[in-house]
Every structure is written in structure tokens, then in C-alpha cells.
Design a protein around this motif. Structure first.
Motif, short mmCIF file in Angstrom:
data_model
loop_
_atom_site.label_atom_id
_atom_site.label_comp_id
_atom_site.label_asym_id
_atom_site.label_seq_id
_atom_site.Cartn_x
_atom_site.Cartn_y
_atom_site.Cartn_z
N ILE A 139 0.84 -1.20 0.00
CA ILE A 139 0.00 0.00 0.00
C ILE A 139 0.88 1.25 0.00
CG2 ILE A 139 -1.63 1.35 1.40
CD1 ILE A 139 -2.95 -1.27 2.19
N GLY A 140 1.98 1.21 0.77
CA GLY A 140 2.91 2.35 0.75
C GLY A 140 3.51 2.57 -0.62
N LEU A 141 3.84 1.47 -1.30
CA LEU A 141 4.38 1.57 -2.66
C LEU A 141 3.33 2.12 -3.62
CD1 LEU A 141 6.88 1.05 -4.37
CD2 LEU A 141 6.13 -1.30 -4.67
N LEU A 142 2.07 1.72 -3.43
CA LEU A 142 0.99 2.25 -4.26
C LEU A 142 0.84 3.76 -4.05
CD1 LEU A 142 -1.83 -0.43 -4.00
CD2 LEU A 142 -0.73 0.36 -6.09
N VAL A 143 0.96 4.20 -2.78
CA VAL A 143 0.84 5.63 -2.49
C VAL A 143 1.95 6.41 -3.19
CG1 VAL A 143 1.00 7.36 -0.65
CG2 VAL A 143 -0.40 5.31 -0.31
N VAL A 144 3.18 5.87 -3.14
CA VAL A 144 4.31 6.53 -3.82
C VAL A 144 4.06 6.60 -5.33
CG1 VAL A 144 6.76 6.33 -4.38
CG2 VAL A 144 5.98 5.90 -2.05
N THR A 145 3.56 5.50 -5.91
CA THR A 145 3.29 5.46 -7.34
C THR A 145 2.21 6.46 -7.72
OG1 THR A 145 3.86 3.11 -7.39
CG2 THR A 145 2.64 3.96 -9.27
N LEU A 146 1.13 6.50 -6.92
CA LEU A 146 0.05 7.45 -7.20
C LEU A 146 0.52 8.89 -7.05
CD1 LEU A 146 -2.97 5.67 -5.49
CD2 LEU A 146 -2.53 5.91 -7.94
N SER A 147 1.43 9.13 -6.09
CA SER A 147 1.97 10.49 -5.91
C SER A 147 2.79 10.90 -7.13
CB SER A 147 2.84 10.55 -4.66
OG SER A 147 2.10 10.22 -3.51
N LEU A 148 3.59 9.96 -7.65
CA LEU A 148 4.34 10.24 -8.88
C LEU A 148 3.39 10.52 -10.04
CD1 LEU A 148 7.23 7.61 -8.74
CD2 LEU A 148 7.48 10.10 -8.71
N GLY A 149 2.35 9.69 -10.15
CA GLY A 149 1.37 9.89 -11.21
C GLY A 149 0.69 11.24 -11.11
N PHE A 150 0.37 11.66 -9.88
CA PHE A 150 -0.25 12.97 -9.68
C PHE A 150 0.73 14.09 -10.07
CE2 PHE A 150 -1.27 16.65 -6.97
CZ PHE A 150 -2.56 16.90 -7.42
N GLY A 151 2.01 13.89 -9.74
CA GLY A 151 3.03 14.88 -10.13
C GLY A 151 3.12 15.01 -11.64
N PHE A 152 3.08 13.86 -12.36
CA PHE A 152 3.11 13.90 -13.82
C PHE A 152 1.87 14.61 -14.36
CE2 PHE A 152 5.70 9.78 -13.58
CZ PHE A 152 6.89 10.48 -13.67
N PHE A 153 0.71 14.34 -13.74
CA PHE A 153 -0.53 14.98 -14.18
C PHE A 153 -0.46 16.50 -14.01
CE2 PHE A 153 -4.85 16.49 -13.10
CZ PHE A 153 -5.46 16.25 -14.32
N VAL A 154 0.07 16.94 -12.86
CA VAL A 154 0.22 18.39 -12.63
C VAL A 154 1.15 19.00 -13.67
CG1 VAL A 154 1.14 20.10 -11.01
CG2 VAL A 154 -0.33 18.27 -10.18
N PHE A 155 2.24 18.30 -14.01
CA PHE A 155 3.18 18.79 -15.02
C PHE A 155 2.48 18.93 -16.37
CE2 PHE A 155 6.24 18.15 -18.42
CZ PHE A 155 7.24 19.04 -18.08
N ILE A 156 1.66 17.95 -16.74
CA ILE A 156 0.93 18.00 -18.01
C ILE A 156 -0.03 19.19 -18.02
CG2 ILE A 156 -0.78 16.81 -19.44
CD1 ILE A 156 0.54 14.17 -18.55
N VAL A 157 -0.77 19.38 -16.92
CA VAL A 157 -1.73 20.50 -16.84
C VAL A 157 -1.00 21.84 -16.95
CG1 VAL A 157 -3.35 21.70 -15.32
CG2 VAL A 157 -3.46 19.21 -15.54
N LEU A 158 0.11 22.00 -16.21
CA LEU A 158 0.86 23.26 -16.27
C LEU A 158 1.44 23.49 -17.67
CD1 LEU A 158 2.72 23.20 -12.83
CD2 LEU A 158 0.73 24.54 -13.48
N SER A 159 1.89 22.42 -18.31
CA SER A 159 2.40 22.56 -19.68
C SER A 159 1.32 23.09 -20.61
CB SER A 159 2.91 21.21 -20.20
OG SER A 159 3.98 20.74 -19.44
N TYR A 160 0.11 22.55 -20.48
CA TYR A 160 -0.96 22.98 -21.37
C TYR A 160 -1.50 24.36 -21.03
CZ TYR A 160 -1.25 19.07 -24.46
OH TYR A 160 -0.96 18.17 -25.45
#
Length: 205
Positions: A89-110
């Protein structure tokens, strides 16, 4: 996770192409493309390896039948009877946090891309710039919307068949339609598909 890496890289590519076109060759040269491609493949492989190793180390006491052919992590965690699943579950949280960071980067880029496009005086050039971004936005929207629905849908509407359909939508459909969506910018391909559609319609009549 590899899909997130790739979508983020493509968002950066669109950002540089529209916001810094004169630096495109420098910022996205062959060496930079190799590094970004290696990061996407390496990051996806490492994430998958960590999840696989951690998940298969869990003892299962509630059977070994998973009601999905994808064998995803949450259904496997339900079969575990050990507190060792907390590490997964901790590993899933880290993965989801990375995914959220990528999503924020995509939104800011656009956000930056749209600001740059709206400053273009020519309507034809604005349309051309938007057409460059539209395929990528389509894939991002499909991937993110189905992924969010799969992970945040209320338990009251959850069922094995619905879970299976949603999993196919966010894990199989985006990579499968990528070539079609991005190739639709090719005028010759669009004309060929239009002619094929007309032939099918006339034959049915």
C-alpha cells in the motif's frame, strides 16, 4: 506508470514546440530524446518490478482466484491475510503520488501552451497549433478519466464485469488507439479512411 511517463514527455514536446520553437532542436535533440525514452522505459520497468516482487511476497490465505485476467494489485491485496500488505500500500501511495506529479506537469504545460496559442494573431496559425495538441489531449483525457473512475468509483456501483470493462478502458484502449489518434493528422490517412467509410456505406445501401 510507463504511460504516465510517455504522456508527460509528449506534453513537454508540445510545450517546447509551441512555446519555445526556436530552441526545439536544442532542447529535444537526439540525445535528449534517448534520455527521455530511457527514463520512460526504465521508470515503468522499475515500478512494475517493485510492485511484482512486493505483491508476490505476500502470503495469500483467502484463496488464489482473482476475478480479473489482468491480476491487478488491489484484487490481490484483498486475498492477503498478512500485515505485510502495508508495504505494498505504501508503494501504491508513492506510485500514485508520482502519477499525480506527472498529471500536474501536463496540466501546467498545457496552461502555458494555451496562453502562448491565444497570443498568436493569426487564426489559421492558432488552429494549426491547437491541431498539434488535440491528439495528445484526447489520449490524456481518455487515460486519466478512465483511470480516475477505476480507482475512485464508489463501492456501491462496483461489480466484477464493470471493473473488467474499466480496466480494459484505461490499460488497453489508450495504447491501442494512440497510433490511430496521432496518425489522424496525416491528410492522406484521413482521406483513405473517408473513402473506406463511403465504400462501406454505399455497399450497405
Amino acid at each position: 506508470m510507463a504511460e504516465y511517463y510517455i504522456l508527460t514527455i509528449m506534453a513537454y514536446d508540445r510545450y517546447v514546440a509551441i512555446c519555445q520553437p526556436l530552441h526545439y532542436g536544442t532542447l529535444l535533440g537526439s540525445r535528449a530524446c534517448v534520455h527521455m525514452g530511457a527514463a520512460a522505459w526504465g521508470g515503468g520497468f522499475l515500478t512494475g518490478l517493485l510492485h511484482t516482487a512486493n505483491t508476490f511476497s505476500l502470503p495469500l490465505c483467502k484463496g488464489n482466484a482473482v476475478d480479473q485476467f489482468f491480476c491487478e494489485i488491489p484484487p490481490l491485496l484483498k486475498l492477503s491475510c498478512s500485515h505485510a500488505y502495508l508495504s505494498e500500500i505504501g508503494l501504491l501511495v508513492v506510485t500514485l503520488s508520482l502519477g499525480f506529479g506527472f498529471f500536474v506537469f501536463i496540466v501546467l504545460s498545457y496552461v502555458q501552451i494555451f496562453r502562448a496559442v491565444l497570443r498568436i494573431p493569426s487564426e489559421q496559425e492558432r488552429h494549426k497549433a491547437f491541431s498539434i495538441c488535440l491528439p495528445h489531449l484526447t489520449v490524456v483525457s481518455l487515460f486519466v478519466s478512465t483511470g480516475i473512475f477505476a480507482n475512485l468509483k464508489p463501492p456501491s456501483i462496483s461489480s466484477p464485469s464493470l471493473d473488467l470493462v474499466v480496466t480494459v478502458l484505461y490499460s488497453v484502449v489508450p495504447p491501442a488507439v494512440n497510433p490511430l489518434i496521432y496518425s489522424m493528422r496525416n491528410k492522406e490517412l484521413r482521406n483513405a479512411l473517408k473513402n473506406l467509410f463511403l465504400v462501406v456505406v454505399f455497399r450497405q445501401q
